[in-house]
Design a protein around this motif. Structure first.
Motif, short mmCIF file in Angstrom:
data_model
loop_
_atom_site.label_atom_id
_atom_site.label_comp_id
_atom_site.label_asym_id
_atom_site.label_seq_id
_atom_site.Cartn_x
_atom_site.Cartn_y
_atom_site.Cartn_z
N ILE A 115 -30.11 -20.51 -29.67
CA ILE A 115 -30.08 -21.39 -30.85
C ILE A 115 -29.66 -22.80 -30.45
O ILE A 115 -30.27 -23.79 -30.85
N ALA A 116 -28.63 -22.90 -29.62
CA ALA A 116 -28.15 -24.23 -29.19
C ALA A 116 -29.24 -24.97 -28.43
O ALA A 116 -29.33 -26.21 -28.49
N ASN A 117 -30.07 -24.22 -27.75
CA ASN A 117 -31.12 -24.81 -26.93
C ASN A 117 -32.23 -25.44 -27.75
O ASN A 117 -33.15 -26.06 -27.22
N LEU A 118 -32.15 -25.29 -29.08
CA LEU A 118 -33.09 -25.99 -29.97
C LEU A 118 -32.67 -27.44 -30.20
O LEU A 118 -33.36 -28.18 -30.90
N ALA A 119 -31.58 -27.86 -29.61
CA ALA A 119 -31.14 -29.26 -29.71
C ALA A 119 -32.28 -30.18 -29.26
O ALA A 119 -33.06 -29.82 -28.37
N PRO A 120 -32.35 -31.36 -29.86
CA PRO A 120 -33.37 -32.31 -29.40
C PRO A 120 -32.95 -32.95 -28.08
O PRO A 120 -31.77 -32.88 -27.72
N SER A 121 -33.89 -33.53 -27.39
CA SER A 121 -33.54 -34.27 -26.16
C SER A 121 -34.58 -35.36 -25.92
O SER A 121 -35.67 -35.34 -26.50
N SER A 122 -34.23 -36.29 -25.06
CA SER A 122 -35.12 -37.41 -24.73
C SER A 122 -36.45 -36.87 -24.22
O SER A 122 -36.47 -36.16 -23.20
N PHE A 123 -37.52 -37.20 -24.89
CA PHE A 123 -38.87 -36.72 -24.51
C PHE A 123 -38.90 -35.21 -24.35
O PHE A 123 -39.72 -34.69 -23.62
N ASN A 124 -37.95 -34.53 -24.99
CA ASN A 124 -37.83 -33.07 -24.92
C ASN A 124 -37.58 -32.57 -23.50
O ASN A 124 -37.96 -31.45 -23.15
N LEU A 125 -36.94 -33.38 -22.67
CA LEU A 125 -36.81 -33.02 -21.25
C LEU A 125 -35.68 -32.04 -20.96
O LEU A 125 -35.58 -31.52 -19.85
N GLN A 126 -34.79 -31.80 -21.93
CA GLN A 126 -33.79 -30.74 -21.84
C GLN A 126 -33.02 -30.70 -20.51
O GLN A 126 -32.98 -29.67 -19.84
N PRO A 127 -32.42 -31.82 -20.14
CA PRO A 127 -31.80 -31.88 -18.81
C PRO A 127 -30.41 -31.24 -18.76
O PRO A 127 -29.44 -31.87 -18.36
N TRP A 128 -30.34 -30.00 -19.20
CA TRP A 128 -29.06 -29.30 -19.14
C TRP A 128 -29.25 -27.92 -18.54
O TRP A 128 -30.30 -27.31 -18.65
N LYS A 129 -28.16 -27.48 -17.91
CA LYS A 129 -28.08 -26.10 -17.43
C LYS A 129 -26.70 -25.58 -17.81
O LYS A 129 -25.81 -26.36 -18.13
N ALA A 139 -28.81 -37.87 -18.70
CA ALA A 139 -28.39 -36.47 -18.51
C ALA A 139 -27.19 -36.14 -19.40
O ALA A 139 -27.17 -35.10 -20.07
N VAL A 140 -26.20 -37.02 -19.42
CA VAL A 140 -24.96 -36.73 -20.17
C VAL A 140 -25.21 -36.71 -21.67
O VAL A 140 -24.71 -35.83 -22.38
N LYS A 141 -25.99 -37.65 -22.17
CA LYS A 141 -26.19 -37.66 -23.63
C LYS A 141 -26.91 -36.41 -24.08
O LYS A 141 -26.53 -35.77 -25.07
N ASN A 142 -27.94 -36.01 -23.37
CA ASN A 142 -28.70 -34.84 -23.80
C ASN A 142 -27.91 -33.54 -23.64
O ASN A 142 -27.93 -32.67 -24.51
N ALA A 143 -27.20 -33.41 -22.54
CA ALA A 143 -26.38 -32.21 -22.34
C ALA A 143 -25.31 -32.11 -23.43
O ALA A 143 -24.91 -31.02 -23.84
N SER A 144 -24.86 -33.27 -23.92
CA SER A 144 -23.83 -33.26 -24.97
C SER A 144 -24.42 -32.91 -26.33
O SER A 144 -23.73 -32.30 -27.17
N LEU A 145 -25.67 -33.26 -26.57
CA LEU A 145 -26.33 -32.80 -27.80
C LEU A 145 -26.41 -31.27 -27.78
O LEU A 145 -26.15 -30.60 -28.78
N PHE A 146 -26.75 -30.73 -26.61
CA PHE A 146 -26.77 -29.27 -26.47
C PHE A 146 -25.37 -28.69 -26.69
O PHE A 146 -25.20 -27.70 -27.41
N ALA A 147 -24.37 -29.30 -26.09
CA ALA A 147 -22.99 -28.79 -26.18
C ALA A 147 -22.50 -28.75 -27.63
O ALA A 147 -21.89 -27.77 -28.06
N MET A 148 -22.78 -29.80 -28.39
CA MET A 148 -22.36 -29.80 -29.79
C MET A 148 -23.09 -28.71 -30.55
O MET A 148 -22.50 -28.06 -31.43
#
Lengths: 207, 207
Positions: A33-47, A131-140
């Motif tokens: 569910i968390a992985n549905l977070a948006p990201s820049s160009f949908n690049l999902q740069p988190w692990k 990287a940090v902004k998108n990973a933080s969208l996922f984290a929230m």
């Protein structure tokens, strides 16, 4: 649980029930569910490294200034922000965008050019922000989704990033913006009143 | 709206109803709820410029590669990540922490020392990560809270950061990780299927 209530009642919990583990299916659902977070160009740069093993949590606790909740929570998520998420995911994203009707194949080159312009080469400062902004969208999203699954969380950045990278085999070009303890609240614990927040007029300007 | 449903159905909307504005009270409520996001030592290093004025949205659109949604959405939030959030908010946070029972007065010095160790001096690279990660936790909270208020959003980082700083008087040491269009979906619009996401096993390692 209502979404507004989930946000209003979300708190960073210091006392997890060490006797209560998270079922594997629930943990997987949380991450999905968390992985549905948006990201820049949908690049999902988190692990994510989801640390459940007792011994590994002990190691992580040592990297995190000996905070007891790292060991008491049934799971601690190491959030990894990956500046190389651009190279790693752009082809799959563009392919799927074409398939789903988001873009025409002939827009591929200009899209790749825009990504290059905005995020620069690997190791550039823009990549770190990316990287940090998108990973933080996922984290929230993890912290909010947890509420819907009856779970509590505590995001931490009190840790030695170099030590975590070494102990958990995280390459040096990655960033660990935070780790998140996830679990169930210890029975009988009473929370203090919610901590200080600024008023809207203190951080928002309307134009 | 249920929190899990809110996360599952949140989408980045391209078509806002340009005829429907957001009541001031709703906008304030949105920002107040999102502001409950957690942050490093509760330092809340974010600020927001909420752009509602038609003329100012035109200016912002020019800074954002002419994306129509910047002008069509009734409000666009410029999210500002502030590396100086440490200096700006630490005294209020510590004072309130003591008042509410989170810490003893004699822990003030060690807390300030830990903050200094973790985030370094202003202009250090750690400060940038500190500001961006926390502002992004806030940003994701905006997008989730919006769902509970019947609003849709679209986070963007397709913009010229230097141009936004110049046009909106944002000091150069701040970072603009994203802008977020907020409004109501245009009636009659059908969304494409949700874009590509990796499977859990592709981005999570369990230990």
């Amino acid at each position: 649980m209502d979404v507004i209530q989930a946000l209003k009642e979300r708190r960073s919990i210091n006392f997890f029930d060490p006797e209560r583990s998270i079922p594997d299916d629930t943990l997987k659902e949380l991450l999905e569910i968390a992985n549905l977070a948006p990201s820049s160009f949908n690049l999902q740069p988190w692990k994510v490294i989801a640390v459940k093993d007792r011994g590994r949590k002990k190691v992580l606790r040592r990297c995190a200034f000996d905070q007891p909740k790292v060991e008491e929570a049934p799971v601690v998520l190491i959030i990894v922000a990956d500046p190389m998420g651009v190279e790693e995911n752009r082809n799959a994203v563009i392919e799927s965008n074409i398939e789903l009707g988001y873009m025409k194949p002939e827009a591929t080159e200009s899209t790749l050019g825009m990504i290059q312009t905005l995020y620069g080469p690997p190791n550039s400062p823009q990549r770190k922000v990316f990287a940090v902004k998108n990973a933080s969208l996922f984290a929230m999203s993890v912290m909010v989704a947890a509420r819907g699954l009856g779970l509590e969380t505590h995001p931490m950045d009190g840790f030695d990033e170099g030590a975590i990278k070494k102990e958990f085999g995280i390459p040096n070009d990655k960033i660990v913006p935070m780790i998140i303890a996830v679990g169930y609240m210890k029975p009988g614990v009473t929370l203090l009143p919610r901590a200080y927040r600024r008023k809207v007029e203190d951080f928002v300007r309307f134009e």
